[in-house]
Design a protein around this motif. Structure first.
Motif, PDB file in Angstrom:
ATOM      1  N   LYS A  25       0.717  -1.217  -0.029  1.00 10.34           N
ATOM      2  CA  LYS A  25       0.011  -0.001   0.244  1.00 10.34           C
ATOM      3  C   LYS A  25       1.002   1.171   0.009  1.00 10.34           C
ATOM      4  N   ALA A  26       2.037   1.215   0.725  1.00 10.45           N
ATOM      5  CA  ALA A  26       2.877   2.272   0.803  1.00 10.45           C
ATOM      6  C   ALA A  26       3.573   2.628  -0.775  1.00 10.45           C
ATOM      7  N   LYS A  27       3.878   1.716  -1.406  1.00  9.61           N
ATOM      8  CA  LYS A  27       4.346   1.772  -2.923  1.00  9.61           C
ATOM      9  C   LYS A  27       3.138   2.123  -3.607  1.00  9.61           C
ATOM     10  N   TYR A  28       1.977   1.934  -3.450  1.00  6.15           N
ATOM     11  CA  TYR A  28       0.952   2.191  -4.138  1.00  6.15           C
ATOM     12  C   TYR A  28       0.755   3.917  -4.095  1.00  6.15           C
ATOM     13  N   LEU A  29       0.709   4.249  -2.683  1.00  4.30           N
ATOM     14  CA  LEU A  29       0.631   5.521  -2.377  1.00  4.30           C
ATOM     15  C   LEU A  29       1.623   6.422  -2.801  1.00  4.30           C
ATOM     16  N   LEU A  30       2.808   6.084  -2.840  1.00  3.57           N
ATOM     17  CA  LEU A  30       4.074   6.688  -3.427  1.00  3.57           C
ATOM     18  C   LEU A  30       4.050   6.862  -4.830  1.00  3.57           C
ATOM     19  N   SER A  31       3.430   6.034  -5.404  1.00  2.10           N
ATOM     20  CA  SER A  31       3.327   6.003  -6.782  1.00  2.10           C
ATOM     21  C   SER A  31       2.024   6.985  -7.269  1.00  2.10           C
ATOM     22  N   HIS A  32       1.175   6.977  -6.704  1.00  2.00           N
ATOM     23  CA  HIS A  32      -0.370   7.426  -7.107  1.00  2.00           C
ATOM     24  C   HIS A  32      -0.614   8.863  -6.545  1.00  2.00           C
ATOM     25  N   THR A  33      -0.039   9.374  -5.496  1.00  2.00           N
ATOM     26  CA  THR A  33      -0.469  10.320  -4.745  1.00  2.00           C
ATOM     27  C   THR A  33       0.575  11.300  -4.442  1.00  2.00           C
ATOM     28  N   ASP A  34       0.391  12.529  -4.112  1.00  2.00           N
ATOM     29  CA  ASP A  34       1.612  13.376  -3.816  1.00  2.00           C
ATOM     30  C   ASP A  34       1.459  13.511  -2.265  1.00  2.00           C
ATOM     31  N   LEU A  35       1.426  12.497  -1.249  1.00  2.00           N
ATOM     32  CA  LEU A  35       1.480  12.536   0.035  1.00  2.00           C
ATOM     33  C   LEU A  35       3.041  12.780   0.388  1.00  2.00           C
ATOM     34  N   LYS A  36       3.271  13.464   1.478  1.00  2.00           N
ATOM     35  CA  LYS A  36       4.632  13.398   1.976  1.00  2.00           C
ATOM     36  C   LYS A  36       4.879  12.112   2.410  1.00  2.00           C
ATOM     37  N   ILE A  37       6.097  11.550   2.520  1.00  2.00           N
ATOM     38  CA  ILE A  37       6.305  10.233   2.965  1.00  2.00           C
ATOM     39  C   ILE A  37       6.005  10.182   4.308  1.00  2.00           C
ATOM     40  N   TYR A  38       5.893  10.931   5.352  1.00  2.00           N
ATOM     41  CA  TYR A  38       5.482  10.568   6.731  1.00  2.00           C
ATOM     42  C   TYR A  38       3.976  10.496   6.832  1.00  2.00           C
ATOM     43  N   GLN A  39       3.423  11.196   5.679  1.00  2.00           N
ATOM     44  CA  GLN A  39       1.925  11.104   5.551  1.00  2.00           C
ATOM     45  C   GLN A  39       1.592   9.443   5.026  1.00  2.00           C
ATOM     46  N   VAL A  40       2.482   9.429   4.205  1.00  2.55           N
ATOM     47  CA  VAL A  40       2.292   7.631   3.596  1.00  2.55           C
ATOM     48  C   VAL A  40       2.397   6.640   4.635  1.00  2.55           C
ATOM     49  N   ALA A  41       3.602   6.904   5.690  1.00  6.26           N
ATOM     50  CA  ALA A  41       3.692   6.158   6.697  1.00  6.26           C
ATOM     51  C   ALA A  41       2.673   5.885   7.545  1.00  6.26           C
TER      52      ALA A  41
ATOM     53  N   LEU B 220       8.489   7.194  11.924  1.00  4.72           N
ATOM     54  CA  LEU B 220       9.080   7.317  10.724  1.00  4.72           C
ATOM     55  C   LEU B 220      10.268   6.544  10.375  1.00  4.72           C
ATOM     56  N   ASP B 221      11.119   6.387  11.158  1.00  2.62           N
ATOM     57  CA  ASP B 221      12.378   5.697  11.003  1.00  2.62           C
ATOM     58  C   ASP B 221      12.169   4.334  10.835  1.00  2.62           C
ATOM     59  N   TRP B 222      11.357   3.585  11.653  1.00  2.94           N
ATOM     60  CA  TRP B 222      11.022   2.256  11.458  1.00  2.94           C
ATOM     61  C   TRP B 222      10.471   1.851  10.121  1.00  2.94           C
TER      62      TRP B 222
ATOM     63  N   PHE C 232      10.623  -0.315   4.793  1.00  2.00           N
ATOM     64  CA  PHE C 232      10.428  -0.152   3.268  1.00  2.00           C
ATOM     65  C   PHE C 232      11.673  -0.503   2.592  1.00  2.00           C
ATOM     66  N   LYS C 233      12.680  -0.075   3.009  1.00  2.00           N
ATOM     67  CA  LYS C 233      13.885  -0.470   2.429  1.00  2.00           C
ATOM     68  C   LYS C 233      14.247  -1.792   2.439  1.00  2.00           C
TER      69      LYS C 233
ATOM     70  N   ALA D  41      12.196   5.163   0.302  1.00  3.04           N
ATOM     71  CA  ALA D  41      10.885   5.418  -0.133  1.00  3.04           C
ATOM     72  C   ALA D  41      11.025   6.616  -1.012  1.00  3.04           C
ATOM     73  N   SER D  42      12.092   7.802  -0.825  1.00  8.72           N
ATOM     74  CA  SER D  42      12.222   8.656  -1.919  1.00  8.72           C
ATOM     75  C   SER D  42      12.699   8.420  -3.168  1.00  8.72           C
ATOM     76  N   VAL D  43      13.603   7.340  -2.897  1.00  6.54           N
ATOM     77  CA  VAL D  43      13.945   6.778  -4.379  1.00  6.54           C
ATOM     78  C   VAL D  43      13.173   5.974  -5.236  1.00  6.54           C
ATOM     79  N   PHE D  44      12.302   5.283  -4.312  1.00  5.40           N
ATOM     80  CA  PHE D  44      11.204   4.713  -5.072  1.00  5.40           C
ATOM     81  C   PHE D  44      10.118   5.498  -5.718  1.00  5.40           C
ATOM     82  N   ARG D  45       9.898   6.553  -5.098  1.00  2.00           N
ATOM     83  CA  ARG D  45       8.908   7.519  -5.629  1.00  2.00           C
ATOM     84  C   ARG D  45       9.512   8.149  -7.007  1.00  2.00           C
ATOM     85  N   LYS D  46      10.812   8.669  -6.890  1.00  2.00           N
ATOM     86  CA  LYS D  46      11.616   9.020  -7.876  1.00  2.00           C
ATOM     87  C   LYS D  46      11.472   8.063  -9.466  1.00  2.00           C
ATOM     88  N   ASN D  47      11.781   7.120  -9.034  1.00  2.00           N
ATOM     89  CA  ASN D  47      11.872   5.812 -10.165  1.00  2.00           C
ATOM     90  C   ASN D  47      10.717   5.352 -10.796  1.00  2.00           C
TER      91      ASN D  47
END
Length: 259
Positions: A203-219, A227-229, A234-235, A242-248
């Motif tokens: 679901k996190a991957k989905y939200l990172l790919s399909h929304t503009d939510l901040k990473i802490y909001q996705v978490a 957030l660190d956990w 995620f890695k 998460a940031s690299v995944f969103r960029k890719n």
């Protein structure tokens, strides 16, 4: 071959999907729906399809209404395409358990990759999409253990943004927690906590790919208050941050499929 029903009330985009994709090459046969919405459910009930493709172009609200109506009679995989990245809309599509969602603009390369991925899912899970009442599990006097496992999975999907335990679900379903845990592991080839973590990460991957939510909001949306956990898990799950995944996974500027 997997049978796909395309629901698209726009003639131009309907023809684009029919003509620009080599459906047979990817293991699919495409049928298009051109009639009124009132005839749609009758078509879904009378014919067998492995997946339904709904083009949201023109009206996301109408597209969701179509999706909800289908969900009332069937658990068939639904692929939504052509909508926006609005978070509330994406959240609603997740609640309706769509198999994937591709926001506009959609590229030919992106759509083809999605088809290949969905075919692998259909093959792996060997899903049988026979129509059944949406509340059959609760009304049937004898509940098959496979149906119970499906209900467990549905409750997990509805609770990914909060803490959920097998004990909580087993109590609601009136099953022994240890027994249900053993059966879940047998059917899914993984423990309940392992399954929940995988679903959170997907679901996190989905939200990172399909929304503009901040990473802490996705978490937060996938049940992580630390957030660190979340970053660590995620890695470990994807091999990248998460940031690299969103960029890719950002949409490329290739030729658009939807016209």
């Amino acid at each position: 071959m997997y049978n796909v029903l395309l629901i698209d009330f726009d003639k131009r985009s309907r023809e684009a999907f029919a003509n620009k994709i080599n459906w047979k090459h990817h293991g699919f046969t495409l049928q298009t729906f051109e009639n009124s919405f009132s005839a749609l459910l009758s078509v879904c009930k009378q014919r067998h399809y492995d997946m339904i493709l709904i083009n949201l172009k023109g009206s996301q609200v109408h597209g969701l209404d179509v999706c909800k109506s289908i969900r009332n009679i069937s658990s068939i995989p639904i692929l939504l395409i052509g909508g926006s990245k609005d978070f509330q809309f994406v959240r609603e599509s997740i609640r309706l358990q769509v198999i994937d969602y591709l926001p506009a603009p959609i590229t030919l390369v992106e759509f083809t990759k999605t088809l290949v991925s969905l075919k692998q899912i259909l093959q792996k899970e060997k899903i049988n999409f026979n129509l059944k009442p949406s509340h059959s599990l609760k009304t049937s006097p004898k509940r098959n253990i496979a149906d119970i496992i499906d209900e467990v999975k549905r409750q997990v999907e509805a609770s990914l943004n909060r803490h959920i335990t097998l004990k909580e679900i087993s109590d609601e379903l009136h099953y022994n927690c240890c027994y249900l845990g053993q059966k879940f592991k047998t059917y899914e080839n993984m423990t309940f906590p392992e399954y929940v973590l995988i679903r959170r990460m997907e679901k996190a991957k989905y939200l990172l790919s399909h929304t503009d939510l901040k990473i802490y909001q996705v978490a937060a949306e996938v049940g992580f208050s630390d957030l660190d956990w979340f970053y660590k898990k995620f890695k470990a799950h994807t091999g990248v941050t998460a940031s690299v995944f969103r960029k890719n996974t950002s949409s490329s500027s290739l030729s658009s499929l939807v016209v």
